[in-house]
Scaffold this active site. Structure first.
Site, PDB file in Angstrom:
ATOM      1  N   TRP A  99      -6.738  -4.051  -4.074  1.00  0.00           N
ATOM      2  CA  TRP A  99      -8.038  -4.386  -3.469  1.00  0.00           C
ATOM      3  C   TRP A  99      -8.607  -3.235  -2.662  1.00  0.00           C
ATOM      4  O   TRP A  99      -9.816  -2.972  -2.690  1.00  0.00           O
ATOM      5  CB  TRP A  99      -7.926  -5.668  -2.630  1.00  0.00           C
ATOM      6  CG  TRP A  99      -8.066  -6.851  -3.540  1.00  0.00           C
ATOM      7  CD1 TRP A  99      -7.067  -7.628  -4.044  1.00  0.00           C
ATOM      8  CD2 TRP A  99      -9.291  -7.324  -4.138  1.00  0.00           C
ATOM      9  NE1 TRP A  99      -7.585  -8.568  -4.903  1.00  0.00           N
ATOM     10  CE2 TRP A  99      -8.937  -8.405  -4.981  1.00  0.00           C
ATOM     11  CE3 TRP A  99     -10.619  -6.956  -4.056  1.00  0.00           C
ATOM     12  CZ2 TRP A  99      -9.890  -9.119  -5.724  1.00  0.00           C
ATOM     13  CZ3 TRP A  99     -11.569  -7.656  -4.797  1.00  0.00           C
ATOM     14  CH2 TRP A  99     -11.193  -8.722  -5.615  1.00  0.00           C
ATOM     15  N   ASN A 152      -5.235  -6.282 -16.097  1.00  0.00           N
ATOM     16  CA  ASN A 152      -5.501  -5.275 -15.062  1.00  0.00           C
ATOM     17  C   ASN A 152      -6.915  -4.704 -15.117  1.00  0.00           C
ATOM     18  O   ASN A 152      -7.578  -4.556 -14.086  1.00  0.00           O
ATOM     19  CB  ASN A 152      -4.481  -4.137 -15.168  1.00  0.00           C
ATOM     20  CG  ASN A 152      -4.718  -3.078 -14.115  1.00  0.00           C
ATOM     21  OD1 ASN A 152      -4.640  -3.361 -12.930  1.00  0.00           O
ATOM     22  ND2 ASN A 152      -5.029  -1.864 -14.551  1.00  0.00           N
ATOM     23  N   TRP A 172     -20.586  -5.363   5.489  1.00  0.00           N
ATOM     24  CA  TRP A 172     -20.442  -6.413   4.469  1.00  0.00           C
ATOM     25  C   TRP A 172     -21.490  -7.491   4.666  1.00  0.00           C
ATOM     26  O   TRP A 172     -22.011  -7.669   5.773  1.00  0.00           O
ATOM     27  CB  TRP A 172     -19.053  -7.070   4.578  1.00  0.00           C
ATOM     28  CG  TRP A 172     -17.889  -6.153   4.388  1.00  0.00           C
ATOM     29  CD1 TRP A 172     -17.007  -5.749   5.348  1.00  0.00           C
ATOM     30  CD2 TRP A 172     -17.463  -5.519   3.171  1.00  0.00           C
ATOM     31  NE1 TRP A 172     -16.061  -4.904   4.812  1.00  0.00           N
ATOM     32  CE2 TRP A 172     -16.321  -4.750   3.470  1.00  0.00           C
ATOM     33  CE3 TRP A 172     -17.941  -5.523   1.860  1.00  0.00           C
ATOM     34  CZ2 TRP A 172     -15.647  -3.992   2.511  1.00  0.00           C
ATOM     35  CZ3 TRP A 172     -17.267  -4.779   0.905  1.00  0.00           C
ATOM     36  CH2 TRP A 172     -16.143  -4.023   1.235  1.00  0.00           C
ATOM     37  N   TRP A 231     -13.297  -7.106   0.831  1.00  0.00           N
ATOM     38  CA  TRP A 231     -12.171  -7.117  -0.125  1.00  0.00           C
ATOM     39  C   TRP A 231     -11.092  -8.102   0.294  1.00  0.00           C
ATOM     40  O   TRP A 231     -10.369  -8.627  -0.546  1.00  0.00           O
ATOM     41  CB  TRP A 231     -11.599  -5.707  -0.307  1.00  0.00           C
ATOM     42  CG  TRP A 231     -10.988  -5.093   0.946  1.00  0.00           C
ATOM     43  CD1 TRP A 231     -11.594  -4.261   1.820  1.00  0.00           C
ATOM     44  CD2 TRP A 231      -9.644  -5.259   1.432  1.00  0.00           C
ATOM     45  NE1 TRP A 231     -10.731  -3.895   2.835  1.00  0.00           N
ATOM     46  CE2 TRP A 231      -9.525  -4.489   2.615  1.00  0.00           C
ATOM     47  CE3 TRP A 231      -8.537  -5.974   1.002  1.00  0.00           C
ATOM     48  CZ2 TRP A 231      -8.343  -4.419   3.363  1.00  0.00           C
ATOM     49  CZ3 TRP A 231      -7.353  -5.908   1.740  1.00  0.00           C
ATOM     50  CH2 TRP A 231      -7.264  -5.144   2.904  1.00  0.00           C
ATOM     51  N   TRP A 247       3.506   3.046 -10.014  1.00  0.00           N
ATOM     52  CA  TRP A 247       2.368   2.623  -9.157  1.00  0.00           C
ATOM     53  C   TRP A 247       2.825   1.480  -8.245  1.00  0.00           C
ATOM     54  O   TRP A 247       2.436   1.382  -7.093  1.00  0.00           O
ATOM     55  CB  TRP A 247       1.188   2.148 -10.020  1.00  0.00           C
ATOM     56  CG  TRP A 247       0.158   3.209 -10.282  1.00  0.00           C
ATOM     57  CD1 TRP A 247      -0.001   3.917 -11.430  1.00  0.00           C
ATOM     58  CD2 TRP A 247      -0.864   3.690  -9.375  1.00  0.00           C
ATOM     59  NE1 TRP A 247      -1.050   4.800 -11.304  1.00  0.00           N
ATOM     60  CE2 TRP A 247      -1.602   4.680 -10.052  1.00  0.00           C
ATOM     61  CE3 TRP A 247      -1.223   3.378  -8.064  1.00  0.00           C
ATOM     62  CZ2 TRP A 247      -2.673   5.353  -9.466  1.00  0.00           C
ATOM     63  CZ3 TRP A 247      -2.299   4.054  -7.472  1.00  0.00           C
ATOM     64  CH2 TRP A 247      -3.002   5.027  -8.175  1.00  0.00           C
ATOM     65  N   GLU A 304       2.948   3.330 -14.597  1.00  0.00           N
ATOM     66  CA  GLU A 304       2.459   2.075 -14.004  1.00  0.00           C
ATOM     67  C   GLU A 304       3.534   1.422 -13.151  1.00  0.00           C
ATOM     68  O   GLU A 304       3.250   0.894 -12.073  1.00  0.00           O
ATOM     69  CB  GLU A 304       1.982   1.103 -15.090  1.00  0.00           C
ATOM     70  CG  GLU A 304       0.729   1.558 -15.816  1.00  0.00           C
ATOM     71  CD  GLU A 304      -0.417   1.916 -14.882  1.00  0.00           C
ATOM     72  OE1 GLU A 304      -0.692   1.168 -13.931  1.00  0.00           O
ATOM     73  OE2 GLU A 304      -1.045   2.971 -15.110  1.00  0.00           O
TER      74      GLU A 304
HETATM   75  C1  LIG Z   1      -7.536  -5.902  -7.360  1.00  0.00           C
HETATM   76  C2  LIG Z   1      -6.140  -5.818  -7.943  1.00  0.00           C
HETATM   77  C3  LIG Z   1      -5.141  -6.668  -7.474  1.00  0.00           C
HETATM   78  C4  LIG Z   1      -3.854  -6.605  -7.994  1.00  0.00           C
HETATM   79  N1  LIG Z   1      -2.882  -7.451  -7.511  1.00  0.00           N
HETATM   80  C5  LIG Z   1      -1.620  -7.372  -7.987  1.00  0.00           C
HETATM   81  C6  LIG Z   1      -0.601  -8.245  -7.490  1.00  0.00           C
HETATM   82  O1  LIG Z   1      -0.820  -9.081  -6.604  1.00  0.00           O
HETATM   83  N2  LIG Z   1       0.643  -8.137  -8.019  1.00  0.00           N
HETATM   84  C7  LIG Z   1       0.941  -7.221  -9.000  1.00  0.00           C
HETATM   85  O2  LIG Z   1       2.099  -7.162  -9.444  1.00  0.00           O
HETATM   86  N3  LIG Z   1       0.004  -6.359  -9.454  1.00  0.00           N
HETATM   87  C8  LIG Z   1      -1.254  -6.410  -8.997  1.00  0.00           C
HETATM   88  N4  LIG Z   1      -2.216  -5.570  -9.500  1.00  0.00           N
HETATM   89  C9  LIG Z   1      -1.816  -4.512 -10.442  1.00  0.00           C
HETATM   90  C10 LIG Z   1      -1.893  -4.867 -11.946  1.00  0.00           C
HETATM   91  O3  LIG Z   1      -3.115  -5.452 -12.257  1.00  0.00           O
HETATM   92  C11 LIG Z   1      -0.764  -5.797 -12.396  1.00  0.00           C
HETATM   93  O4  LIG Z   1       0.483  -5.309 -11.956  1.00  0.00           O
HETATM   94  C12 LIG Z   1      -0.707  -5.885 -13.925  1.00  0.00           C
HETATM   95  O5  LIG Z   1      -1.941  -6.320 -14.433  1.00  0.00           O
HETATM   96  C13 LIG Z   1       0.386  -6.846 -14.321  1.00  0.00           C
HETATM   97  O6  LIG Z   1       0.426  -7.004 -15.719  1.00  0.00           O
HETATM   98  P1  LIG Z   1       1.624  -6.400 -16.557  1.00  0.00           P
HETATM   99  O7  LIG Z   1       2.922  -6.810 -15.967  1.00  0.00           O
HETATM  100  O8  LIG Z   1       1.400  -6.746 -17.983  1.00  0.00           O
HETATM  101  O9  LIG Z   1       1.439  -4.856 -16.295  1.00  0.00           O
HETATM  102  P2  LIG Z   1       1.822  -3.558 -17.158  1.00  0.00           P
HETATM  103  O10 LIG Z   1       0.570  -2.863 -17.506  1.00  0.00           O
HETATM  104  O11 LIG Z   1       2.750  -3.879 -18.251  1.00  0.00           O
HETATM  105  O12 LIG Z   1       2.550  -2.640 -16.070  1.00  0.00           O
HETATM  106  C14 LIG Z   1       3.975  -2.684 -15.867  1.00  0.00           C
HETATM  107  C15 LIG Z   1       4.280  -2.986 -14.428  1.00  0.00           C
HETATM  108  O13 LIG Z   1       3.817  -1.934 -13.601  1.00  0.00           O
HETATM  109  C16 LIG Z   1       3.328  -2.456 -12.369  1.00  0.00           C
HETATM  110  N5  LIG Z   1       1.908  -2.119 -12.256  1.00  0.00           N
HETATM  111  C17 LIG Z   1       1.027  -1.908 -13.258  1.00  0.00           C
HETATM  112  N6  LIG Z   1      -0.182  -1.573 -12.752  1.00  0.00           N
HETATM  113  C18 LIG Z   1      -0.049  -1.568 -11.417  1.00  0.00           C
HETATM  114  C19 LIG Z   1      -0.941  -1.308 -10.333  1.00  0.00           C
HETATM  115  N7  LIG Z   1      -2.206  -0.931 -10.546  1.00  0.00           N
HETATM  116  N8  LIG Z   1      -0.479  -1.438  -9.084  1.00  0.00           N
HETATM  117  C20 LIG Z   1       0.803  -1.795  -8.842  1.00  0.00           C
HETATM  118  N9  LIG Z   1       1.693  -2.042  -9.819  1.00  0.00           N
HETATM  119  C21 LIG Z   1       1.272  -1.932 -11.086  1.00  0.00           C
HETATM  120  C22 LIG Z   1       3.530  -3.966 -12.421  1.00  0.00           C
HETATM  121  O14 LIG Z   1       4.740  -4.276 -11.779  1.00  0.00           O
HETATM  122  C23 LIG Z   1       3.600  -4.242 -13.912  1.00  0.00           C
HETATM  123  O15 LIG Z   1       4.348  -5.394 -14.231  1.00  0.00           O
HETATM  124  C24 LIG Z   1      -3.540  -5.627  -8.989  1.00  0.00           C
HETATM  125  C25 LIG Z   1      -4.544  -4.782  -9.464  1.00  0.00           C
HETATM  126  C26 LIG Z   1      -5.837  -4.870  -8.948  1.00  0.00           C
HETATM  127  C27 LIG Z   1      -6.892  -3.947  -9.467  1.00  0.00           C
END
Ligand SMILES: Cc1cc2nc3c(=O)[nH]c(=O)nc-3n(C[C@H](O)[C@H](O)[C@H](O)COP(=O)(O)OP(=O)(O)OC[C@H]3O[C@@H](n4cnc5c(N)ncnc54)[C@H](O)[C@@H]3O)c2cc1C
Length: 483
Positions: free
Chosen positions: A397, A356, A320, A374, A292, A289
Site C-alpha cells: 500500500w 498482484n 486526502w 492508503w 520482495w 518476488e
Molecule cells: C496493495 C498491495 C497489497 C498487498 N498485500 C499483500 C499481503 O497482504 N500479503 C501478501 O503476501 N502479499 C501482498 N501483496 C503482494 C502480492 O500481490 C502477493 O504476494 C501476490 O499477489 C500473491 O500471489 P502469489 O502467491 O501467486 O505470488 P507470486 O507471484 O507467485 O509470488 C511468489 C511469492 O512472492 C511473494 N511476493 C510476490 N510479490 C510480492 C510483493 N509485491 N510484495 C511482497 N511479497 C511478494 C509472495 O510471498 C508470493 O507468494 C500486496 C501487493 C499490493 C500491490
C-alpha cells in the site's frame, strides 16, 4: 525426563521447523501448543478471511501431529499466562518457538523470554530465509531500495538445506487424553479449548465457497509449490502480469501462515543449481518476488512505524479526501464503474485473493483517483485477503501511495483503462468477474462509459464514480502541495 513446550505461531508445519526440531532433539516429551491471543496483530485482530484459513491450517497441523503420535493443545487468552500454566501443569522444563517480526509480537516475545526464564525459552528463524537484521547496508542502516537489497541477498541464496519433519513426536497419554476429553476437572487447571471453540469460522457460511479453491495446511502448500515449479515457473515472467491466466504460484497464504518455509521454496526452486544466476528467466523473476516478501519484513522490522505512518515523512500532510465513505464502499463492493477495478475487488471478495497486477491497479485507483488514504485500502485488504500479511500489505500500500520504500513515484498514476487493455487484452478477467459486461464490444469493455446512453441503460452497470482524467489532475495538484 525433559519436557518441552513447542509454541506454534506463524510456522504451522512440521517440515523445516527448527523450533520443533530442536525440541525433539533436546526433550523426551513434547507439548505442542497454539494460543489464540487477544490484542493487536494477534488472532483477535486477524481479518475475517485470515481467520478462516487459520482454522483450516490448525486442523491440518493437528492432523499431522496426530499422525506422528502427538496432538495440538488449543488455548485462548494471554500467551504468557497460559504458557506458564501449561508449563506448571506438565512440569515442563523448556519452551521453543519460531520468531515473528511484527512489533507487537516482538514486544510480547521479549517479555515472555524475561518472565519465563525458568523455561530457558529458545527462538528460531522459520518464517524468512534470512533474518532482517542480517542484511543491512555497509553503514549498518536498512535498505530502502529493492535492487541493492536483492543484490545483497543473492549471495546467500538458497541458504541452508531445509530440515526434515520429525518422524515421531514424543507425546504422553496424559497430553493426548487431555485434548480428547471434555472433562470439567481439567478445565479448572488448564482451560483447554477445542479448535471449534476458538471461533475462527464465522456463523454464516460465506467462507465455504471462498475456500473451495484452496487447501490450507502443509500438504496443500507442498502440492502448490510442486505444481507451480513443474508447470508455471519457467513461464512466470511471461504470464505473471496477466490476471486471467493462472501464472503465479498462489503460495502467499501458505507462506504467511508458515505452512511452507521460504528455505524450502528456494531449495526446490534451485533444485541442485548453485545459485540464482543459474535459474532460467521465469524462475529468476519468481526468486526475486519471494525476496520482495523478505524486503517487506526487513522494512517492517527496521521501520515499524510504517504500519500506520508513511515511510516518506512528507506524505504525513497529504491532503486526502475527508468525506469518502460512499466512494470507499463502492470500491470495496466492486461498484466503481471502472471494469478492471470492479473485477479485482469482486475477485477479492469471492475468493480471498486478488492478482498482484490488479492489486496495484485497484490500489492506485483508491489513493490517486479517489484520494482515499492508503490506510483504508490496507485495512480492507487485511480483512478480506487470505494472504493478509502485515509486512507485505503495508509495503504494497505504501508503494502504491508513493510514500513507501522504492515506491512508484506519486505522479505515475495507473490508468485503469490502459492497464486493462494491456494486461486483460481479451477482457477475459473482466468478463469473469463483471458478468454485466460480458456482451459489450471489446473496444468498449474497459471503458463502458463511452457507450451510447441506450446501450449503457441496458447494462445495469454503474457510471464511473469520478472522471479518470480530472481525478488524475486533482491527484497531481494534491501532490504538488506536499512535494
Ligand atoms: C496493495 C498491495 C497489497 C498487498 N498485500 C499483500 C499481503 O497482504 N500479503 C501478501 O503476501 N502479499 C501482498 N501483496 C503482494 C502480492 O500481490 C502477493 O504476494 C501476490 O499477489 C500473491 O500471489 P502469489 O502467491 O501467486 O505470488 P507470486 O507471484 O507467485 O509470488 C511468489 C511469492 O512472492 C511473494 N511476493 C510476490 N510479490 C510480492 C510483493 N509485491 N510484495 C511482497 N511479497 C511478494 C509472495 O510471498 C508470493 O507468494 C500486496 C501487493 C499490493 C500491490
Amino acid at each position: 525426563m525433559k519436557t518441552g513446550i513447542v509454541w506454534f505461531r506463524q510456522d504451522l508445519r512440521l517440515s523445516d521447523n527448527p523450533a520443533l526440531r530442536a525440541a525433539c532433539k533436546e526433550c523426551d516429551l513434547i507439548v505442542p501448543l497454539f494460543v489464540a491471543e487477544p490484542g493487536s496483530q494477534s488472532v483477535a485482530n486477524l481479518g475475517a478471511a485470515s481467520k478462516v484459513w487459520l482454522h483450516h491450517s490448525l486442523r491440518a497441523l493437528k492432523d499431522s501431529l496426530e499422525a506422528r503420535g502427538s496432538t495440538l493443545l488449543f488455548l485462548e487468552g494471554d500467551a504468557e499466562e497460559l504458557i506458564a500454566a501449561v508449563a506448571q501443569f506438565f512440569k515442563a522444563d523448556a519452551l521453543y518457538w519460531n520468531r515473528c517480526y511484527d512489533p507487537a509480537a516482538i514486544k510480547r516475545d521479549k517479555k515472555i523470554k524475561k518472565q519465563l526464564q525458568q523455561l530457558n525459552p529458545k527462538s528460531f528463524n522459520a518464517l524468512l530465509n534470512e533474518e532482517p537484521w542480517n542484511t543491512v547496508k555497509a553503514d549498518g542502516t536498512a535498505y530502502k531500495v529493492f535492487t541493492p537489497y536483492w543484490n545483497a541477498r543473492t549471495k546467500s541464496l538458497p541458504g541452508e538445506k531445509p530440515l526434515a519433519a520429525p518422524s515421531t513426536i514424543a507425546c504422553s497419554e496424559q497430553i493426548r487424553g487431555l485434548v480428547n476429553s471434555r472433562q470439567k476437572s481439567r478445565q479448572k487447571k488448564l482451560p483447554l479449548k477445542h479448535l471449534d471453540q476458538l471461533s475462527l469460522l464465522p456463523k454464516l457460511t460465506w467462507h465455504e465457497p471462498m475456500m473451495s479453491g484452496w487447501t490450507a495446511g502443509e500438504n496443500g502448500a507442498k502440492r502448490t509449490l510442486d505444481a507451480f515449479l513443474k508447470k508455471n515457473a519457467s513461464d512466470y515472467k511471461q504470464y505473471r502480469d496477466i490476471p486471467s491466466v493462472d501464472g503465479t504460484s498462489r503460495l502467499s497464504t501458505h507462506l504467511h501462515f508458515g505452512e511452507i518455509s521460504p528455505r524450502t521454496v528456494f531449495y526446490k526452486l534451485l533444485n541442485g543449481r548453485r545459485d540464482v544466476s543459474e535459474l532460467n528467466e521465469g524462475e529468476h523473476t519468481f526468486a526475486k518476488e519471494v525476496i520482495w516478501r523478505e524486503f517487506a519484513y526487513s522494512l517492517l522490522f527496521h521501520f515499524p512505524h510504517t504500519i500506520t505512518k508513511p515511510l516518506n515523512e512528507k506524505f504525513a500532510n497529504f491532503p486526502w479526501e475527508s468525506r469518502y465513505g460512499k466512494h470507499l464502499r463502492a470500491w470495496q463492493t466492486g461498484q466503481t464503474g471502472v471494469p478492471i477495478v470492479d473485477a479485482g475487488m469482486r475477485q477479492l471478495y469471492a475468493t480471498g485473493w486478488m492478482h498482484n497486477r490488479v492489486r496495484m491497479i485497484v490500489g492506485s485507483y483508491l489513493v490517486k483517483n479517489l484520494l482515499i488514504p492508503w490506510q483504508e485500502g490496507e485495512r480492507w485488504f487485511r480483512d478480506t485477503l487470505l494472504d493478509a500479511d502485515l509486512a507485505s500489505n503495508v509495503m504494497g500500500w505504501q508503494w502504491v501511495a508513493g510514500s513507501g520504500a522504492d515506491a512508484a513515484p506519486y505522479f505515475r498514476v495507473f490508468n485503469p483503462v490502459l492497464q486493462g487493455e494491456k494486461f486483460d487484452a481479451k477482457a477475459e478477467y473482466v468478463k469473469q468477474w463483471v458478468p454485466e459486461l460480458r456482451n459489450v464490444e471489446l473496444r468498449y469493455i474497459h471503458k463502458p462509459w463511452e457507450l451510447t446512453s441506450a446501450q449503457k441503460r441496458s447494462l445495469n452497470y454503474p457510471e464511473p464514480l469520478v472522471d479518470l482524467k480530472q481525478s488524475r489532475q486533482r491527484a497531481l495538484m494534491s501532490y504538488d502541495r506536499i512535494k
